[in-house]
Design a protein around this motif. Structure first.
Motif, PDB file in Angstrom:
ATOM      1  N   MET A 164       0.855  -1.187   0.000  1.00  0.00           N
ATOM      2  CA  MET A 164       0.000   0.000   0.000  1.00  0.00           C
ATOM      3  C   MET A 164       0.894   1.241   0.000  1.00  0.00           C
ATOM      4  SD  MET A 164      -2.749  -1.055   2.972  1.00  0.00           S
ATOM      5  CE  MET A 164      -1.760  -2.207   3.910  1.00  0.00           C
ATOM      6  N   LYS A 181       1.291   2.157  -6.971  1.00  0.00           N
ATOM      7  CA  LYS A 181       0.852   1.292  -8.068  1.00  0.00           C
ATOM      8  C   LYS A 181      -0.182   1.974  -8.978  1.00  0.00           C
ATOM      9  CE  LYS A 181      -0.662  -1.757  -5.082  1.00  0.00           C
ATOM     10  NZ  LYS A 181      -0.297  -1.226  -3.772  1.00  0.00           N
ATOM     11  N   ASP A 190      -8.559  -2.664  -7.103  1.00  0.00           N
ATOM     12  CA  ASP A 190      -9.428  -2.195  -6.011  1.00  0.00           C
ATOM     13  C   ASP A 190     -10.646  -1.443  -6.560  1.00  0.00           C
ATOM     14  OD1 ASP A 190      -7.947  -3.186  -3.912  1.00  0.00           O
ATOM     15  OD2 ASP A 190      -6.841  -1.331  -3.571  1.00  0.00           O
ATOM     16  N   PHE A 231     -13.385 -10.555   1.345  1.00  0.00           N
ATOM     17  CA  PHE A 231     -12.650  -9.662   0.434  1.00  0.00           C
ATOM     18  C   PHE A 231     -11.610 -10.447  -0.362  1.00  0.00           C
ATOM     19  CE2 PHE A 231      -8.910  -7.085  -0.555  1.00  0.00           C
ATOM     20  CZ  PHE A 231      -9.484  -6.148  -1.401  1.00  0.00           C
ATOM     21  N   ARG A 232     -10.853 -11.309   0.314  1.00  0.00           N
ATOM     22  CA  ARG A 232      -9.789 -12.046  -0.383  1.00  0.00           C
ATOM     23  C   ARG A 232     -10.360 -12.999  -1.437  1.00  0.00           C
ATOM     24  NH1 ARG A 232      -5.853  -8.558   0.174  1.00  0.00           N
ATOM     25  NH2 ARG A 232      -5.485  -8.067   2.355  1.00  0.00           N
ATOM     26  N   GLY A 288      -4.063  -4.760  -5.711  1.00  0.00           N
ATOM     27  CA  GLY A 288      -4.080  -4.301  -4.329  1.00  0.00           C
ATOM     28  C   GLY A 288      -2.804  -4.784  -3.650  1.00  0.00           C
ATOM     29  N   GLY A 289      -2.430  -4.147  -2.556  1.00  0.00           N
ATOM     30  CA  GLY A 289      -1.185  -4.511  -1.882  1.00  0.00           C
ATOM     31  C   GLY A 289      -1.121  -5.973  -1.448  1.00  0.00           C
ATOM     32  N   GLY A 290      -2.293  -6.541  -1.124  1.00  0.00           N
ATOM     33  CA  GLY A 290      -2.294  -7.920  -0.626  1.00  0.00           C
ATOM     34  C   GLY A 290      -2.536  -8.958  -1.710  1.00  0.00           C
ATOM     35  N   ARG A 329      -7.693   2.942   4.643  1.00  0.00           N
ATOM     36  CA  ARG A 329      -7.232   1.568   4.424  1.00  0.00           C
ATOM     37  C   ARG A 329      -7.568   0.702   5.639  1.00  0.00           C
ATOM     38  NH1 ARG A 329      -3.725   4.659   1.130  1.00  0.00           N
ATOM     39  NH2 ARG A 329      -3.159   3.570  -0.774  1.00  0.00           N
ATOM     40  N   PRO A 330      -8.455  -0.278   5.418  1.00  0.00           N
ATOM     41  CA  PRO A 330      -8.964  -1.060   6.545  1.00  0.00           C
ATOM     42  C   PRO A 330      -7.879  -1.708   7.400  1.00  0.00           C
ATOM     43  CG  PRO A 330      -9.736  -1.945   4.424  1.00  0.00           C
ATOM     44  CD  PRO A 330      -9.068  -0.656   4.139  1.00  0.00           C
ATOM     45  N   LEU A 331      -6.768  -2.104   6.821  1.00  0.00           N
ATOM     46  CA  LEU A 331      -5.736  -2.788   7.614  1.00  0.00           C
ATOM     47  C   LEU A 331      -4.946  -1.817   8.486  1.00  0.00           C
ATOM     48  CD1 LEU A 331      -4.271  -5.298   4.975  1.00  0.00           C
ATOM     49  CD2 LEU A 331      -6.097  -5.657   6.619  1.00  0.00           C
ATOM     50  N   ARG A 362       5.363 -10.101   3.440  1.00  0.00           N
ATOM     51  CA  ARG A 362       4.875 -10.003   2.062  1.00  0.00           C
ATOM     52  C   ARG A 362       5.960 -10.026   0.999  1.00  0.00           C
ATOM     53  NH1 ARG A 362      -0.378  -6.137   1.869  1.00  0.00           N
ATOM     54  NH2 ARG A 362      -1.794  -7.658   2.804  1.00  0.00           N
TER      55      ARG A 362
HETATM   56  C1  S3P Z   1      -4.665  -4.129   0.896  1.00  0.00           C
HETATM   57  C2  S3P Z   1      -4.343  -3.106   0.052  1.00  0.00           C
HETATM   58  C3  S3P Z   1      -5.348  -2.225  -0.562  1.00  0.00           C
HETATM   59  C4  S3P Z   1      -6.714  -2.928  -0.638  1.00  0.00           C
HETATM   60  C5  S3P Z   1      -7.087  -3.478   0.691  1.00  0.00           C
HETATM   61  C6  S3P Z   1      -6.071  -4.480   1.240  1.00  0.00           C
HETATM   62  C7  S3P Z   1      -3.579  -4.963   1.465  1.00  0.00           C
HETATM   63  O1  S3P Z   1      -4.934  -1.832  -1.864  1.00  0.00           O
HETATM   64  O2  S3P Z   1      -6.691  -3.947  -1.614  1.00  0.00           O
HETATM   65  O3  S3P Z   1      -7.223  -2.400   1.575  1.00  0.00           O
HETATM   66  O4  S3P Z   1      -3.843  -6.069   1.959  1.00  0.00           O
HETATM   67  O5  S3P Z   1      -2.401  -4.514   1.384  1.00  0.00           O
HETATM   68  P1  S3P Z   1      -3.798  -0.681  -2.132  1.00  0.00           P
HETATM   69  O6  S3P Z   1      -2.455  -1.356  -2.083  1.00  0.00           O
HETATM   70  O7  S3P Z   1      -4.143  -0.221  -3.519  1.00  0.00           O
HETATM   71  O8  S3P Z   1      -3.968   0.373  -1.095  1.00  0.00           O
END
Ligand code: S3P
Length: 178
Positions: free
Chosen positions: A10, A14, A33, A56-57, A79-81, A121-123, A144
């Motif tokens: 995040m 990107k 996203d 979500f995943r 997305g970051g994850g 960002r929820p995390l 990661r």
């Molecule tokens: C996440 C990154 C977010 C988004 C979600 C979870 C992550 O995307 O998919 O909040 O797990 O790193 P960005 O990297 O675009 O912020």
């Protein structure tokens, strides 16, 4: 041209790099996203709050497949994850039409960028101080990097703007630019 997939933590830029690359290549980039938000008719935060991380995943993997199936060529910001769950990274690595690029950004830079927008960002939303955010990112990135580092290319992004990074991506190899 192969598909170009941007990977990174995040705040690594990107989405912005995808836009710059899209301008250079005359292609409208895709942001996974944003795609998920449109399809689910909810923000990413609402999906996490109302449906939970597991949901979500699952959806993220489903929509990744869907965007990869769209007509080529594509520039996609994940997305970051995304690469770190299920078989997503293997899926990307096994796709001969896809080049993955890890945008590598220093923890200090990520902390500065993410601190003010962590609520989106929820995390990260519950993290109160910059020191705690730095510590969280350090540990999270450590887990990661195993996935990110499997990308075809790694680009260090610190002190570069999105257009500079996009230009570097085009120079990486001839097949990407052709
Ligand atoms: C996440 C990154 C977010 C988004 C979600 C979870 C992550 O995307 O998919 O909040 O797990 O790193 P960005 O990297 O675009 O912020």
């Amino acid at each position: 041209m192969t598909n170009i997939i941007l990977i990174g933590y995040m705040g690594s830029g990107k989405s912005e790099v995808a836009k710059a690359l899209g301008m250079l290549k005359g292609i409208i980039p895709l942001d996974l996203d944003t795609y998920i938000e449109k399809e689910e008719k909810k923000s990413i935060s609402q999906i996490f709050d109302q449906e939970g991380a597991v949901y979500f995943r699952k959806k993220e993997a489903f929509y990744l497949e869907e965007v990869l199936d769209l007509e080529s060529p594509k520039i996609i910001a994940l997305g970051g994850g995304t690469p770190c769950f299920g078989t997503n990274m293997d899926r990307l690595k096994n796709d001969i039409h896809t080049t993955t690029i890890y945008l590598k950004t220093a923890i200090d830079t990520l902390t500065d960028r993410l601190f003010l927008e962590r609520h989106k960002r929820p995390l990260l939303a519950a993290i109160q101080t910059k020191d705690k955010l730095h510590e969280f990112i350090r540990k999270h990135l450590f887990e990661r990097v195993f996935y990110y580092a499997q990308s075809d290319y790694t680009l260090v992004t610190d002190a570069k703007n999105p257009m500079e990074i996009a230009q570097e991506i085009l120079k990486l190899s001839q097949p990407l630019a052709s």
